[in-house]
Design a protein around this motif. Structure first.
Motif, PDB file in Angstrom:
ATOM      1  N   GLU A  45       0.433  -1.100   0.230  1.00  0.00           N
ATOM      2  CA  GLU A  45       0.202   0.113   0.494  1.00  0.00           C
ATOM      3  C   GLU A  45       0.942   1.313   0.360  1.00  0.00           C
ATOM      4  OE1 GLU A  45      -2.966  -0.190   3.676  1.00  0.00           O
ATOM      5  OE2 GLU A  45      -4.120  -2.433   2.672  1.00  0.00           O
ATOM      6  N   ARG A  46       1.776   0.785   0.375  1.00  0.00           N
ATOM      7  CA  ARG A  46       3.275   1.985   0.092  1.00  0.00           C
ATOM      8  C   ARG A  46       2.414   3.101   0.911  1.00  0.00           C
ATOM      9  NH1 ARG A  46       6.539   1.594  -3.667  1.00  0.00           N
ATOM     10  NH2 ARG A  46       6.155   0.916  -5.946  1.00  0.00           N
ATOM     11  N   THR A  47       2.298   2.844   2.233  1.00  0.00           N
ATOM     12  CA  THR A  47       1.729   3.143   4.166  1.00  0.00           C
ATOM     13  C   THR A  47       2.993   2.778   5.270  1.00  0.00           C
ATOM     14  OG1 THR A  47       0.842   1.535   4.225  1.00  0.00           O
ATOM     15  CG2 THR A  47      -0.133   3.536   3.286  1.00  0.00           C
ATOM     16  N   ALA A  48       3.314   3.248   6.240  1.00  0.00           N
ATOM     17  CA  ALA A  48       4.076   3.113   7.460  1.00  0.00           C
ATOM     18  C   ALA A  48       2.637   3.547   8.433  1.00  0.00           C
ATOM     19  CB  ALA A  48       4.779   3.782   7.095  1.00  0.00           C
ATOM     20  N   ARG A  49       3.377   3.265   9.407  1.00  0.00           N
ATOM     21  CA  ARG A  49       2.752   3.670  10.943  1.00  0.00           C
ATOM     22  C   ARG A  49       3.878   3.779  11.798  1.00  0.00           C
ATOM     23  NH1 ARG A  49      -2.442   0.346  10.640  1.00  0.00           N
ATOM     24  NH2 ARG A  49      -3.362   1.046   9.266  1.00  0.00           N
ATOM     25  N   LEU A  50       3.678   4.322  12.533  1.00  0.00           N
ATOM     26  CA  LEU A  50       4.550   4.533  13.653  1.00  0.00           C
ATOM     27  C   LEU A  50       4.399   4.244  14.927  1.00  0.00           C
ATOM     28  CD1 LEU A  50       7.873   5.410  14.142  1.00  0.00           C
ATOM     29  CD2 LEU A  50       6.580   7.254  15.173  1.00  0.00           C
ATOM     30  N   TYR A  51       4.825   3.252  15.786  1.00  0.00           N
ATOM     31  CA  TYR A  51       4.388   3.097  17.339  1.00  0.00           C
ATOM     32  C   TYR A  51       4.974   3.409  18.157  1.00  0.00           C
ATOM     33  CZ  TYR A  51       1.576   0.362  14.393  1.00  0.00           C
ATOM     34  OH  TYR A  51       0.426  -0.384  13.565  1.00  0.00           O
ATOM     35  N   VAL A  52       5.305   3.391  19.490  1.00  0.00           N
ATOM     36  CA  VAL A  52       5.859   3.832  20.606  1.00  0.00           C
ATOM     37  C   VAL A  52       4.850   3.116  21.743  1.00  0.00           C
ATOM     38  CG1 VAL A  52       7.126   5.829  19.630  1.00  0.00           C
ATOM     39  CG2 VAL A  52       4.943   6.340  20.692  1.00  0.00           C
ATOM     40  N   GLU A  53       5.744   3.242  22.376  1.00  0.00           N
ATOM     41  CA  GLU A  53       5.191   2.074  23.638  1.00  0.00           C
ATOM     42  C   GLU A  53       5.128   3.240  25.039  1.00  0.00           C
ATOM     43  OE1 GLU A  53       6.830  -1.716  26.643  1.00  0.00           O
ATOM     44  OE2 GLU A  53       8.219  -0.406  26.069  1.00  0.00           O
ATOM     45  N   ALA A  54       3.856   2.970  25.393  1.00  0.00           N
ATOM     46  CA  ALA A  54       2.639   4.384  26.199  1.00  0.00           C
ATOM     47  C   ALA A  54       2.431   3.372  27.418  1.00  0.00           C
ATOM     48  CB  ALA A  54       1.963   5.018  26.052  1.00  0.00           C
ATOM     49  N   LEU A  55       2.253   4.272  28.382  1.00  0.00           N
ATOM     50  CA  LEU A  55       1.379   3.824  30.021  1.00  0.00           C
ATOM     51  C   LEU A  55       0.238   3.761  29.928  1.00  0.00           C
ATOM     52  CD1 LEU A  55       2.865   1.890  31.885  1.00  0.00           C
ATOM     53  CD2 LEU A  55       3.164   4.009  33.324  1.00  0.00           C
ATOM     54  N   ARG A  56      -0.753   3.226  29.746  1.00  0.00           N
ATOM     55  CA  ARG A  56      -2.405   3.436  29.806  1.00  0.00           C
ATOM     56  C   ARG A  56      -2.578   3.297  30.723  1.00  0.00           C
ATOM     57  NH1 ARG A  56      -5.887  -1.082  26.780  1.00  0.00           N
ATOM     58  NH2 ARG A  56      -5.299  -2.330  28.478  1.00  0.00           N
ATOM     59  N   GLY A  57      -3.676   4.398  31.481  1.00  0.00           N
ATOM     60  CA  GLY A  57      -4.212   4.978  32.865  1.00  0.00           C
ATOM     61  C   GLY A  57      -3.884   3.958  33.806  1.00  0.00           C
ATOM     62  N   ASP A  58      -4.120   2.795  33.153  1.00  0.00           N
ATOM     63  CA  ASP A  58      -4.788   1.460  34.136  1.00  0.00           C
ATOM     64  C   ASP A  58      -3.054   0.735  34.749  1.00  0.00           C
ATOM     65  OD1 ASP A  58      -4.139   0.373  31.891  1.00  0.00           O
ATOM     66  OD2 ASP A  58      -5.688  -0.522  32.469  1.00  0.00           O
ATOM     67  N   GLY A  59      -2.470   1.752  34.342  1.00  0.00           N
ATOM     68  CA  GLY A  59      -0.974   1.108  34.221  1.00  0.00           C
ATOM     69  C   GLY A  59       0.076   0.022  33.748  1.00  0.00           C
ATOM     70  N   GLU A  60      -1.282  -0.709  32.490  1.00  0.00           N
ATOM     71  CA  GLU A  60      -0.671  -0.877  31.598  1.00  0.00           C
ATOM     72  C   GLU A  60       0.340  -0.853  30.241  1.00  0.00           C
ATOM     73  OE1 GLU A  60      -2.258  -5.171  28.158  1.00  0.00           O
ATOM     74  OE2 GLU A  60      -3.558  -3.261  29.651  1.00  0.00           O
ATOM     75  N   ARG A  61       1.536  -1.644  30.153  1.00  0.00           N
ATOM     76  CA  ARG A  61       2.265  -0.863  28.617  1.00  0.00           C
ATOM     77  C   ARG A  61       1.360  -1.627  27.627  1.00  0.00           C
ATOM     78  NH1 ARG A  61       6.430   1.931  30.243  1.00  0.00           N
ATOM     79  NH2 ARG A  61       7.798   1.108  32.252  1.00  0.00           N
ATOM     80  N   VAL A  62       1.147  -0.464  26.460  1.00  0.00           N
ATOM     81  CA  VAL A  62       0.771  -1.381  24.987  1.00  0.00           C
ATOM     82  C   VAL A  62       1.540   0.064  24.399  1.00  0.00           C
ATOM     83  CG1 VAL A  62      -1.459  -1.654  25.981  1.00  0.00           C
ATOM     84  CG2 VAL A  62      -0.706   1.104  25.781  1.00  0.00           C
ATOM     85  N   TRP A  63       1.110  -0.062  23.301  1.00  0.00           N
ATOM     86  CA  TRP A  63       1.568   0.207  22.025  1.00  0.00           C
ATOM     87  C   TRP A  63       0.619   1.176  21.783  1.00  0.00           C
ATOM     88  CZ3 TRP A  63       6.796   0.199  21.029  1.00  0.00           C
ATOM     89  CH2 TRP A  63       7.596  -0.623  21.416  1.00  0.00           C
ATOM     90  N   ILE A  64       1.648   2.319  21.296  1.00  0.00           N
ATOM     91  CA  ILE A  64      -0.243   3.064  20.330  1.00  0.00           C
ATOM     92  C   ILE A  64       0.724   4.104  19.491  1.00  0.00           C
ATOM     93  CG2 ILE A  64      -1.009   3.662  22.821  1.00  0.00           C
ATOM     94  CD1 ILE A  64       0.698   7.232  22.436  1.00  0.00           C
ATOM     95  N   GLN A  65       0.147   4.364  18.551  1.00  0.00           N
ATOM     96  CA  GLN A  65       0.365   5.365  16.792  1.00  0.00           C
ATOM     97  C   GLN A  65      -0.029   6.995  17.512  1.00  0.00           C
ATOM     98  OE1 GLN A  65      -1.447   3.675  14.072  1.00  0.00           O
ATOM     99  NE2 GLN A  65      -2.129   2.110  14.295  1.00  0.00           N
ATOM    100  N   PRO A  66       1.916   7.634  17.711  1.00  0.00           N
ATOM    101  CA  PRO A  66       1.736   9.225  18.569  1.00  0.00           C
ATOM    102  C   PRO A  66       1.460   9.768  17.330  1.00  0.00           C
ATOM    103  CG  PRO A  66       4.003   8.410  17.651  1.00  0.00           C
ATOM    104  CD  PRO A  66       3.067   6.752  18.033  1.00  0.00           C
ATOM    105  N   VAL A  67       1.045   9.089  15.620  1.00  0.00           N
ATOM    106  CA  VAL A  67       0.349   9.843  15.227  1.00  0.00           C
ATOM    107  C   VAL A  67      -0.270   9.361  13.654  1.00  0.00           C
ATOM    108  CG1 VAL A  67       1.876  10.678  12.445  1.00  0.00           C
ATOM    109  CG2 VAL A  67       3.436  10.498  14.571  1.00  0.00           C
ATOM    110  N   ALA A  68      -1.487  10.490  13.841  1.00  0.00           N
ATOM    111  CA  ALA A  68      -2.281   9.752  12.824  1.00  0.00           C
ATOM    112  C   ALA A  68      -2.091   9.237  11.275  1.00  0.00           C
ATOM    113  CB  ALA A  68      -3.259  10.924  13.207  1.00  0.00           C
ATOM    114  N   SER A  69      -0.858  10.111  10.195  1.00  0.00           N
ATOM    115  CA  SER A  69      -0.169   9.853   9.366  1.00  0.00           C
ATOM    116  C   SER A  69      -0.395   8.801   9.018  1.00  0.00           C
ATOM    117  CB  SER A  69      -0.073  11.184   8.980  1.00  0.00           C
ATOM    118  OG  SER A  69       1.099  10.940   7.412  1.00  0.00           O
TER     119      SER A  69
END
Length: 110
Positions: A45-69
């Motif tokens: 598709e010639r697209t990309a996604r960026l993921y960073v590790e974050a801490l959710r409100g409940d303390g669980e570590r998750v990966w999120i996309q810091p950029v919507a693009s």
């Protein structure tokens, strides 16, 4: 006990390569405790996604996309800003026909 960053990154790269993707360390940070950013490129598709590790409100570590693009220039701009804030981070780039990230931890998609 948490793994050191260099061992964790090595395992991520091996997982991706075992599934036929190309994965590399585009930026090497602190070997023991560096933050990791993962850029997953979808070759079809010639697209990309960026993921960073974050801490959710409940303390669980998750990966999120810091950029919507899904455009690489927007993701690269985020990486450049991150480099000014945290010079010890790692950037792992994964190129895959399906754009898989190969993260085994929880991932919150936009």
């Amino acid at each position: 006990m948490l793994l050191s960053t260099d061992i964790w990154v090595g395992a991520l790269i091996r997982r991706a390569q075992a599934e036929g993707a190309f994965a590399t360390v585009a930026r090497k940070g602190d070997e023991r405790a560096g933050t990791v950013l993962v850029k997953a490129v979808n070759l079809r598709e010639r697209t990309a996604r960026l993921y960073v590790e974050a801490l959710r409100g409940d303390g669980e570590r998750v990966w999120i996309q810091p950029v919507a693009s899904e455009e690489e220039p927007a993701l690269d701009a985020y990486v450049e800003r991150q480099a000014r804030i945290d010079p010890d981070f790692w950037l792992v780039e994964i190129e895959d026909l399906l754009g898989r990230h190969f993260l085994t931890e929880p991932v919150e998609n936009r």
